[in-house]
Design an enzyme around this catalytic site. Structure first.
Site, short mmCIF file in Angstrom:
data_model
loop_
_atom_site.label_atom_id
_atom_site.label_comp_id
_atom_site.label_asym_id
_atom_site.label_seq_id
_atom_site.Cartn_x
_atom_site.Cartn_y
_atom_site.Cartn_z
N PRO A 3 0.83 -1.21 0.00
CA PRO A 3 0.00 0.00 0.00
C PRO A 3 0.86 1.26 0.00
O PRO A 3 1.87 1.33 0.70
CB PRO A 3 -0.81 -0.11 1.29
N HIS A 4 0.44 2.23 -0.80
CA HIS A 4 1.14 3.51 -0.88
C HIS A 4 0.16 4.56 -1.36
O HIS A 4 -0.92 4.22 -1.84
CB HIS A 4 2.37 3.42 -1.80
N GLY A 5 0.54 5.80 -1.25
CA GLY A 5 -0.36 6.90 -1.60
C GLY A 5 -0.44 7.14 -3.09
O GLY A 5 0.35 6.60 -3.88
#
Length: 145
Positions: free
Chosen positions: A63-65
């Site tokens: 998960p990352h922005g």
């Protein structure tokens, strides 16, 4: 002085999480709590997940922005969370290792390539899951140059 990209505080072993959203919030929360990102970055991680799943195969999600979340990153950092029971990320994809990423500027590309190298070895994923200490996780990632 710059923070370590991956420190013991960024690693949580044998966590029990109930949903993909909870998993992403937890993984992002570690980055926020330890000063790598603003708290609003977590919403951008969830937004990214809606656009494209961060499930990478082999029980791993990263998960990352979103691209526009870069301004919310104060330091490049990683969080690593192991979830032995697994979390359904949709389509029957079960995630047992979460690696949250926050990259300042273009540093996320270097960090991603290191993660890719570690995760390309399937036995490393099992080693991460079997780890009994944060130091073991740090060792796995620090062996990559």
């Amino acid at each position: 002085m710059a923070k370590e990209v991956l420190s013991k505080d960024n690693i949580k072993l044998n966590v029990s999480l109930n949903s993909k959203e909870e998993a992403i919030r937890y993984t992002g929360g570690i980055l926020a709590d330890n000063g790598y990102v603003e708290a609003s970055y977590i919403d951008k991680m969830l937004e990214r997940e809606e656009l494209t799943s961060t499930f990478m195969g082999n029980n791993v999600a990263i998960p990352h922005g979103t691209e526009d979340a870069k301004g919310m990153v104060t330091e490049t950092g990683l969080s690593v969370v192991t979830v032995p029971e697994g979390i359904d990320f949709g389509d029957g994809n079960i995630v047992k290792v979460l690696i949250g990423i926050a990259g300042k500027g273009d540093e996320h590309l270097e960090v991603l390539s290191k993660i890719a190298i570690v995760l390309s070895e399937e036995e490393n994923i099992q080693t991460i899951l079997d780890a009994s200490s944060e130091e073991e996780i740090i060792r796995i990632f620090s062996e990559v140059n």
